[in-house]
Scaffold this motif. Structure first.
Motif, PDB file in Angstrom:
ATOM      1  N   ALA A  39      -2.688  12.405 -19.110  1.00 49.53           N
ATOM      2  CA  ALA A  39      -3.421  11.239 -18.598  1.00 49.53           C
ATOM      3  C   ALA A  39      -2.782   9.942 -19.107  1.00 49.53           C
ATOM      4  N   PHE A  40      -2.422   9.922 -20.408  1.00 49.96           N
ATOM      5  CA  PHE A  40      -1.749   8.736 -20.972  1.00 49.96           C
ATOM      6  C   PHE A  40      -0.383   8.520 -20.307  1.00 49.96           C
ATOM      7  N   ALA A  41       0.419   9.587 -20.251  1.00 48.83           N
ATOM      8  CA  ALA A  41       1.774   9.466 -19.683  1.00 48.83           C
ATOM      9  C   ALA A  41       1.695   9.044 -18.219  1.00 48.83           C
ATOM     10  N   GLY A  42       0.734   9.614 -17.485  1.00 50.71           N
ATOM     11  CA  GLY A  42       0.590   9.265 -16.072  1.00 50.71           C
ATOM     12  C   GLY A  42       0.254   7.797 -15.899  1.00 50.71           C
ATOM     13  N   ALA A  43      -0.615   7.265 -16.763  1.00 58.38           N
ATOM     14  CA  ALA A  43      -0.999   5.848 -16.674  1.00 58.38           C
ATOM     15  C   ALA A  43       0.195   4.953 -16.997  1.00 58.38           C
ATOM     16  N   GLU A  44       0.976   5.329 -18.007  1.00 55.17           N
ATOM     17  CA  GLU A  44       2.156   4.535 -18.361  1.00 55.17           C
ATOM     18  C   GLU A  44       3.190   4.557 -17.247  1.00 55.17           C
ATOM     19  N   PHE A  45       3.379   5.730 -16.672  1.00 60.90           N
ATOM     20  CA  PHE A  45       4.313   5.880 -15.556  1.00 60.90           C
ATOM     21  C   PHE A  45       3.894   4.977 -14.394  1.00 60.90           C
ATOM     22  N   LEU A  46       2.603   5.017 -14.039  1.00 59.05           N
ATOM     23  CA  LEU A  46       2.105   4.173 -12.946  1.00 59.05           C
ATOM     24  C   LEU A  46       2.369   2.701 -13.243  1.00 59.05           C
ATOM     25  N   MET A  47       2.082   2.266 -14.465  1.00 61.83           N
ATOM     26  CA  MET A  47       2.268   0.863 -14.831  1.00 61.83           C
ATOM     27  C   MET A  47       3.736   0.461 -14.771  1.00 61.83           C
ATOM     28  N   ASP A  48       4.604   1.313 -15.346  1.00 62.91           N
ATOM     29  CA  ASP A  48       6.031   0.991 -15.346  1.00 62.91           C
ATOM     30  C   ASP A  48       6.563   0.868 -13.922  1.00 62.91           C
ATOM     31  N   TYR A  49       6.145   1.779 -13.053  1.00 62.45           N
ATOM     32  CA  TYR A  49       6.662   1.745 -11.684  1.00 62.45           C
ATOM     33  C   TYR A  49       6.074   0.615 -10.862  1.00 62.45           C
ATOM     34  N   GLU A  86       0.837  -1.203   0.000  1.00 60.54           N
ATOM     35  CA  GLU A  86       0.000   0.000   0.000  1.00 60.54           C
ATOM     36  C   GLU A  86       0.874   1.255   0.000  1.00 60.54           C
ATOM     37  N   LYS A  87       1.924   1.235   0.833  1.00 55.84           N
ATOM     38  CA  LYS A  87       2.825   2.402   0.905  1.00 55.84           C
ATOM     39  C   LYS A  87       3.499   2.667  -0.428  1.00 55.84           C
ATOM     40  N   ALA A  88       3.989   1.587  -1.060  1.00 53.85           N
ATOM     41  CA  ALA A  88       4.697   1.737  -2.337  1.00 53.85           C
ATOM     42  C   ALA A  88       3.746   2.290  -3.400  1.00 53.85           C
ATOM     43  N   LEU A  89       2.522   1.763  -3.435  1.00 55.90           N
ATOM     44  CA  LEU A  89       1.560   2.235  -4.437  1.00 55.90           C
ATOM     45  C   LEU A  89       1.172   3.694  -4.181  1.00 55.90           C
ATOM     46  N   GLU A  90       0.994   4.058  -2.917  1.00 55.98           N
ATOM     47  CA  GLU A  90       0.676   5.452  -2.568  1.00 55.98           C
ATOM     48  C   GLU A  90       1.795   6.381  -3.024  1.00 55.98           C
ATOM     49  N   ALA A  91       3.048   5.944  -2.829  1.00 56.13           N
ATOM     50  CA  ALA A  91       4.192   6.783  -3.191  1.00 56.13           C
ATOM     51  C   ALA A  91       4.273   6.961  -4.709  1.00 56.13           C
ATOM     52  N   ILE A  92       4.046   5.866  -5.442  1.00 54.08           N
ATOM     53  CA  ILE A  92       4.087   5.921  -6.905  1.00 54.08           C
ATOM     54  C   ILE A  92       2.955   6.821  -7.411  1.00 54.08           C
ATOM     55  N   ARG A  93       1.795   6.686  -6.801  1.00 51.18           N
ATOM     56  CA  ARG A  93       0.644   7.513  -7.189  1.00 51.18           C
ATOM     57  C   ARG A  93       0.928   8.994  -6.935  1.00 51.18           C
ATOM     58  N   ALA A  94       1.481   9.292  -5.766  1.00 52.06           N
ATOM     59  CA  ALA A  94       1.774  10.692  -5.425  1.00 52.06           C
ATOM     60  C   ALA A  94       2.757  11.285  -6.430  1.00 52.06           C
ATOM     61  N   GLU A  95       3.745  10.492  -6.835  1.00 52.33           N
ATOM     62  CA  GLU A  95       4.721  11.006  -7.788  1.00 52.33           C
ATOM     63  C   GLU A  95       4.073  11.260  -9.158  1.00 52.33           C
ATOM     64  N   ALA A  96       3.190  10.353  -9.566  1.00 47.58           N
ATOM     65  CA  ALA A  96       2.506  10.518 -10.853  1.00 47.58           C
ATOM     66  C   ALA A  96       1.632  11.778 -10.836  1.00 47.58           C
ATOM     67  N   LEU A  97       0.914  12.001  -9.724  1.00 52.91           N
ATOM     68  CA  LEU A  97       0.035  13.180  -9.624  1.00 52.91           C
ATOM     69  C   LEU A  97       0.830  14.450  -9.849  1.00 52.91           C
ATOM     70  N   GLU A  98       2.035  14.491  -9.240  1.00 53.59           N
ATOM     71  CA  GLU A  98       2.839  15.697  -9.320  1.00 53.59           C
ATOM     72  C   GLU A  98       3.485  15.864 -10.695  1.00 53.59           C
ATOM     73  N   ARG A  99       4.115  14.776 -11.181  1.00 51.44           N
ATOM     74  CA  ARG A  99       4.867  14.886 -12.444  1.00 51.44           C
ATOM     75  C   ARG A  99       3.989  15.228 -13.623  1.00 51.44           C
ATOM     76  N   PHE A 100       2.764  14.685 -13.632  1.00 56.88           N
ATOM     77  CA  PHE A 100       1.913  14.862 -14.813  1.00 56.88           C
ATOM     78  C   PHE A 100       0.725  15.772 -14.525  1.00 56.88           C
ATOM     79  N   SER A 101       0.776  16.492 -13.390  1.00 55.09           N
ATOM     80  CA  SER A 101      -0.308  17.407 -13.013  1.00 55.09           C
ATOM     81  C   SER A 101      -1.667  16.739 -13.155  1.00 55.09           C
TER      82      SER A 101
END
Lengths: 150, 82
Positions: A103-113, A56-71
């Motif tokens: 939205a596309f880049a954010g989804a790809e980033f989430l998947m890759d991470y 859960e922590k790892a997913l939250e961290a990856i999500r937080a980074e995606a929110l910021e990087r891709f606005s």
């Protein structure tokens, strides 16, 4: 909840509707779902192990980074664990942004991470016995582009 | 004292999900040396360190990380989510 780790199946359509309804101001929603491949009929089941707490922590961290990087306006991640049958849904991500590129880049980033940085391990039960799925070099390489790009 | 957790094939090879270890090890690498000496199964599980990842208190880290103040160390193969 924006991050869920669960054994139960989820309803992709209902999740996307619910997510979209929350995304005031967004102009784009991108969704992805990952399924259990049947590997040409040789796979009888897949088992997903995880590390409760860290997952859960790892997913939250990856999500937080995606929110910021891709606005992103928002992002939702659902990942299952336990025994799964071929063609069952393993996981989904949904991202929302003002414009589709983010939205596309954010989804790809989430998947890759989440492929190589969230503590999940897949074990396949098939005709030839059982085997842990090995991580691919390509999965690590996929992460590199996000550090070079930006 | 530190709680050591194992996942996926490390768990299977060692035959335990978790064990409490009394240790003075300074780094993860030192702890791995001590764990290897526990049994043949441990030695086998830690024979190829290129395929072993570590998390300290649920944060991914590296084998040279210090153990001071750490309560939970987890060892596992490269992750395969998604």
């Amino acid at each position: 909840m924006s991050v869920r780790v669960q054994a139960e199946p989820f309803n992709m359509g209902a999740e996307v509707d619910d997510f979209t309804a929350e995304m005031t101001g967004a102009g784009a929603v991108v969704t992805f779902s990952g399924l259990v491949r049947d590997e040409g009929g040789t796979l009888s089941s897949m088992e997903i192990e995880h590390y409760p707490g860290m997952t859960e922590k790892a997913l939250e961290a990856i999500r937080a980074e995606a929110l910021e990087r891709f606005s992103l306006t928002g992002a939702r991640i659902i990942h299952r664990y336990g025994p799964l049958k071929p063609d069952e849904q393993i996981m989904m991500v949904a991202t929302a942004a003002r414009h589709r590129a983010d939205a596309f880049a954010g989804a790809e980033f989430l998947m890759d991470y989440l492929k190589s940085r969230a503590p999940f391990w897949k074990k396949e039960h098939g005709a030839d016995g059982t085997d842990w799925v090995a991580a691919k070099d390509a999965d690590e390489a996929a992460l590199d582009r996000w550090s070079k790009d930006r | 004292m530190i709680e050591v957790l194992y996942f996926a094939w490390l768990r299977e090879r060692i035959g335990e999900r978790a064990e409490t270890v009394e240790t003075e090890a300074a780094t993860v690498a030192d702890l791995v040396e001590e764990l290897r000496a526990r049994s043949e199964a441990h030695a086998l599980a830690f024979s190829d360190m290129a395929s072993v990842r570590v998390a300290l208190d649920q944060e991914l880290t590296t084998m040279d990380a210090p153990l001071a103040g750490v309560r939970e160390a987890a060892f596992f193969p490269p992750m395969t989510g998604g």
